[in-house]
Scaffold this active site. Structure first.
Site, PDB file in Angstrom:
ATOM      1  N   THR A 898       0.804  -1.219   0.000  1.00  0.00           N
ATOM      2  CA  THR A 898       0.000   0.000   0.000  1.00  0.00           C
ATOM      3  C   THR A 898       0.838   1.270   0.000  1.00  0.00           C
ATOM      4  O   THR A 898       0.366   2.322  -0.408  1.00  0.00           O
ATOM      5  CB  THR A 898      -0.936   0.015   1.229  1.00  0.00           C
ATOM      6  N   CYS A 899       2.093   1.199   0.494  1.00  0.00           N
ATOM      7  CA  CYS A 899       2.922   2.405   0.530  1.00  0.00           C
ATOM      8  C   CYS A 899       3.236   2.914  -0.869  1.00  0.00           C
ATOM      9  O   CYS A 899       3.489   4.097  -1.058  1.00  0.00           O
ATOM     10  CB  CYS A 899       4.222   2.136   1.280  1.00  0.00           C
ATOM     11  N   ILE A 900       3.254   1.976  -1.851  1.00  0.00           N
ATOM     12  CA  ILE A 900       3.568   2.391  -3.224  1.00  0.00           C
ATOM     13  C   ILE A 900       2.405   2.089  -4.164  1.00  0.00           C
ATOM     14  O   ILE A 900       2.562   2.072  -5.386  1.00  0.00           O
ATOM     15  CB  ILE A 900       4.863   1.716  -3.727  1.00  0.00           C
TER      16      ILE A 900
END
Length: 932
Positions: A898-900
């Site tokens: 989810t961070c990228i």
């Protein structure tokens, strides 16, 4: 018996010799090994052991060893091993032997303050004038460290106290730089040249000022030091200001009065940091009341000169604008520190000598207001310190009057002669009517609008709008300066009556400026953001600007002063992480947010769910998403669902929860924090509640969100004549409070006031306010208290209720085509791959709710930001939705980072398998994080 005693003595002698041989270590024959045997003994000053070892040894006491090629004498001098040092000297050690850096034992003894070693070395003819490779002598080392007592002993042996190092610096230079007062005096008494420059032209005074050595500078000036710049023209005062050394600046000014004006002129130098100038002027101004008055008056004069240059169209706008505002900021900073400041807690009607000051504000012509008639502390705008600025404000007023006159003329007579000619004629009339203006006008007016020039070239000024284009930015900058000066003389949070009157007087011209260039509001008209009364006059112009532009302005000013950082704060310790429990996400979030400071939360957010390893932007997004759902959880009784079933507003009966107001405050904090960090929340409010956040009055149409039928009745009342209908309505309503009906008056005495055709509009508005505002006023106030912790009311009012919903919650629908257009592929996937084509076919077949789950599964948020998928944020800024290939194994589910915003999609063998695995992942794996 005698024979026995003789044998015993022989045995004892043998034993003694044997013990001696066992106790004594003979030095190795080679110097390299021997020196490392002796070195620890020399360092510990074990002179007896060293003496015994050297007794019958052939060791060379001048042997140089190690990388720096030092002898044992260097080691003894460096460590202060006096006995070993003397022993080595007696055995022929060279006191002037230089190591690889050129240092002798005397240098090292001087550097470390080894007085006894220095004395012994001098007894054995150590040369005090030897320089090392950098040109440093023993007295340089003493001067660097301020060893005055040793210096007194050494200078008697020095042939030249002004010996220079490789940079041309003498011992006096380095002593001044380090602020060793007694050392400086010793060197001066020994004949040191007080004005000797080094290779770059820097004198001892220059060195003292470069490090803010006030006392040293004082000594030099009292001894006759000259005030000299270096070869680059940098002066001692320049150095003091660059370092913010106010005390040293004060000393320089005391000895060279002319430097005061030089200091004032430095406020125009953009190369000098403004905060350093403030520090210096702050210190100097606080020494005496006369200093304070003089600095302010001088700053006012310089600001006036710069302001007049700014009003000249031939000047560089950017440079003059920055210079003027810089000077005025410094002026205001110093002003607030003095006895005349309204914020210092003193009697502002008097200066330090208790001399009465004027107590009137001068407004427009003929209008004077005595501040004693106002509930304000007494202070004078027209005091001597700000009087020079009155010329600039007068010139500003003239400009705006002339432009206003031209705009009126243009509206009244579209066929008249060019505006430049009319402006010129007006100026000529002013000259004839007022000789004092005639004297000032040439200095105050820009050359390109000088009457004679304009009348000769009227074709250069085709219409009034051209005059505005040429002057708006310049005049607006001066208006900003005027506002700043007015504000610094008012108590915190109050707008100057004089400035309010000024804006009202020139309302039309200022609106014309803003209409032509709306950015003026954010570049110069800061007063609009700080004074709602004035902002209301310009709001219709601001609201007419594109939503995207207003968003940029909003965040530009919201984040002003915050350090640049990533969207997610990377904490330095565990205490900075918001540790949240999933099973009690609302209460645990409320607890950790209350413990954290607002400043830390503004700088960034780091979230970790208890028992999970994941951290990063995706976790933060999910926290906001899930927490926003909890805020509207019926169990907390904070919000109720509206009639349409999709929006929420505060529950008028929320007091059933004892902590409801604290929770409302927390809910406001979370929404404010989400907006601050450009995070979306999974909640939609009624239009009326968005209006409450924005400070916009509600109307009867807003009632439809909670009671459509009641809203229709209000509409009917407004649309029809109720005179003869016998409705018998009064200005009161019955309200259900926890199952009991209570009659509530809409205004004082409302129960006995009949609703008529004449007052029905008032009735409808009051009913609306009761239902939509008064009934939930405590809840609204608590929510706004938390929301305004992060979002100032002056900034959020840039938007309407529809735009606020977009800012907070993003787009309510997911556009698959937009999603597809803004997706990237990696690890072997591209748009032509069958798996990718199957994936988009499946997405198009999903329900809206399933698409939201997919978006939440990959990005951590269930909302699309304003502008679409092209504006999805990742851990370090904009990060498009990405699909990466993963080798397929049986029953393998898709995963995500989810961070990228990355979906890791296995290479499924068919569309049916892909759809099945994707739905399992969405319905079973959209929550929870581990380390990828």
């Amino acid at each position: 018996m005698e024979r026995a005693m003789e044998q015993l003595n022989v045995q004892l002698n043998r034993l003694t010799r044997s013990l001696r041989r066992a106790r004594t270590v003979e030095l190795p024959e080679d110097n390299e090994t021997a020196v490392y045997t002796l070195m620890p003994m020399v360092m510990a000053d074990q002179h007896r052991s060293v003496s015994e070892l050297l007794l019958n040894s052939k060791f060379d006491v001048n042997y140089a060893f190690g990388r720096v090629k030092r002898s044992l004498l260097h080691i003894a001098a460096n460590c202060g091993s006096v006995e070993c040092l003397v022993l080595l000297l007696k055995r022929g050690a060279n006191p002037n032997y230089q190591d690889i850096s050129g240092c002798t034992p005397l240098h090292l003894a001087a550097r470390n303050g080894q007085k006894k070693c220095m004395g012994r070395l001098l007894e054995y003819n150590a040369d005090v004038n030897i320089c090392n490779n950098e040109g440093l002598t023993a007295i340089h080392w003493l001067a660097v460290n301020g060893r005055t007592e040793l210096l007194h002993d050494l200078v008697q042996h020095v042939s030249n106290v002004d010996v220079e190092d490789a940079m041309g610096q003498t011992a006096l230079h380095v002593a001044c730089q380090n602020g060793h007062k007694t050392t400086v005096l010793c060197l001066l008494d020994s004949g040191a040249d007080i004005n000797r420059p080094n290779v770059s032209g820097a004198t001892p005074l220059y060195f003292a000022c470069s490090h803010g050595q006030r006392d040293t500078a004082q000594i030099l000036l009292l001894r006759g030091a000259k005030y000299l710049p270096d070869k680059n023209g940098v002066t001692p005062l320049d150095l003091c200001v660059q370092g913010g050394y106010g005390e040293t600046c004060e000393i320089l000014i005391q000895h060279h009065a002319r430097l005061f004006q030089t200091l004032i002129q430095m406020t125009q130098n953009d190369d000098i940091k403004e905060n350093m100038l403030r520090q210096v002027l702050e210190h100097v101004s606080q020494q005496t009341d006369s200093n304070y008055q003089r600095i302010l008056t001088s700053l006012a004069e310089v600001a006036t000169t710069n302001g007049h240059k700014l009003l000249s169209l031939s000047s560089n706008y950017e440079a003059q604008m920055k210079s003027l505002l810089r000077i005025v900021r410094i002026f205001c900073h110093v002003f607030r520190l003095g006895p005349s400041s309204p914020n210092n807690g003193n009697d502002m009607g008097y200066n330090g000598n208790k001399t009465p000051r004027s107590q009137v504000f001068k407004f427009g012509k003929g209008l004077i207001v005595d501040v004693r008639d106002m509930d304000l502390p007494c202070f004078s705008y027209a005091s001597a310190v700000v009087q020079p600025l009155e010329l600039l404000w007068h010139s500003l007023d003239e400009w705006l009057v002339l432009i206003s006159t031209e705009l009126d003329r243009k509206c009244g007579d579209a066929t008249s002669s060019s505006p430049g000619t009319d402006i010129a004629s007006l100026l000529l009339k002013q000259r004839e009517a007022d000789p004092s203006v005639a004297m000032e006008t040439p200095a105050l007016l820009p050359p390109s609008l000088d009457p004679e020039v304009v009348m000769k070239t009227p074709e250069a000024y085709v219409d009034g709008q051209d005059v505005i284009s040429m002057t708006a930015n310049r005049l607006s900058a001066v208006i900003q300066a005027f506002y700043m000066c007015c504000s610094c003389q008012m108590p915190q949070g109050m707008t100057s009556p004089r400035f309010i009157e000024f804006v009202c007087k020139h309302d039309e011209v200022l609106k014309c400026f803003v209409t032509r260039n709306p950015k003026i509001i954010f570049n110069h008209f800061h007063f609009l953001l700080e004074c709602p009364e004035l902002m209301s006059r310009f709001m219709h112009i601001i609201k007419g600007q594109p939503f995207k532009d207003r968003c940029e302005w909003f965040y530009e000013h919201l984040l002003a002063g915050q350090p640049d950082s990533d969207m997610v704060h990377r904490p330095v310790n565990e205490n900075d992480i918001l540790l949240i429990h999933r099973d009690s996400i609302f209460r645990s979030s409320c607890e950790v947010v209350s413990k954290s400071t607002n400043e830390k939360l503004k700088q960034g957010i780091a979230v970790r769910f208890h028992g999970e390893e994941g951290m990063g932007q995706g976790v933060v997004r999910e926290w906001f998403d899930v927490l926003s759902n909890e805020i509207i959880n019926p169990d907390y009784a904070l919000f109720t669902q509206s009639a349409d079933g999709t929006t929420f507003q505060p529950n008028s009966n929320s007091s059933v929860n004892p902590d409801h107001l604290n929770y409302f405050r927390f809910a406001g904090q979370i929404l404010g924090l989400a907006l601050y960090h450009r995070q979306l929340v999974n909640i939609y409010f009624t239009r009326s509640f968005y209006k409450h956040i924005l400070g916009i009055p509600v109307n009867y149409q807003d009632v439809s969100s909670i009671d459509p039928e009641y809203a229709k009745n209000l509409q009917w009342i407004l649309d029809n004549d109720i005179s003869d209908l016998g409705l018998e309505l009064t200005f009161s309503v019955e309200t259900d409070v926890f199952g009991a009906m209570e009659e509530v008056a809409l205004k004082p005495g409302g129960t006995s006031i009949q609703v008529t055709q004449e007052n029905k509009a008032e009735y409808v508005q009051l009913v609306t306010e009761l239902r939509m505002t008064r009934a939930i006023q405590p809840q609204i106030n608590a929510f706004l208290q938390g929301f305004h912790t992060f979002i100032p009311p002056s900034l959020i009012q840039l938007f309407d209720e529809y735009e606020l919903e977009l800012l907070l919650s993003g787009m309510p629908e997911i556009d698959v085509l937009d999603w597809k257009r803004n997706t990237e592929y990696t690890s072997g996937y591209d748009t032509e791959e069958p798996v990718i084509q199957w994936f988009w076919d499946v997405v198009e077949s999903l329900t809206q709710e399933e698409r939201v789950l997919l978006l939440q599964f990959v990005t951590g948020s269930s909302r699309v930001p304003h502008g679409g998928f092209a504006f999805i944020m990742g851990g370090s800024g904009l990060q498009k939705f990405t699909i990466a290939a993963v080798p397929y194994t049986s029953n393998l589910l898709p995963t995500s980072s989810t961070c990228i915003n990355m979906l890791k999609l296995p290479e499924y063998p068919s569309k049916d398998v892909l759809r099945d695995r994707l739905l399992v992942a969405l319905h079973c794996g959209s929550y929870g994080y581990t380390m990828a």
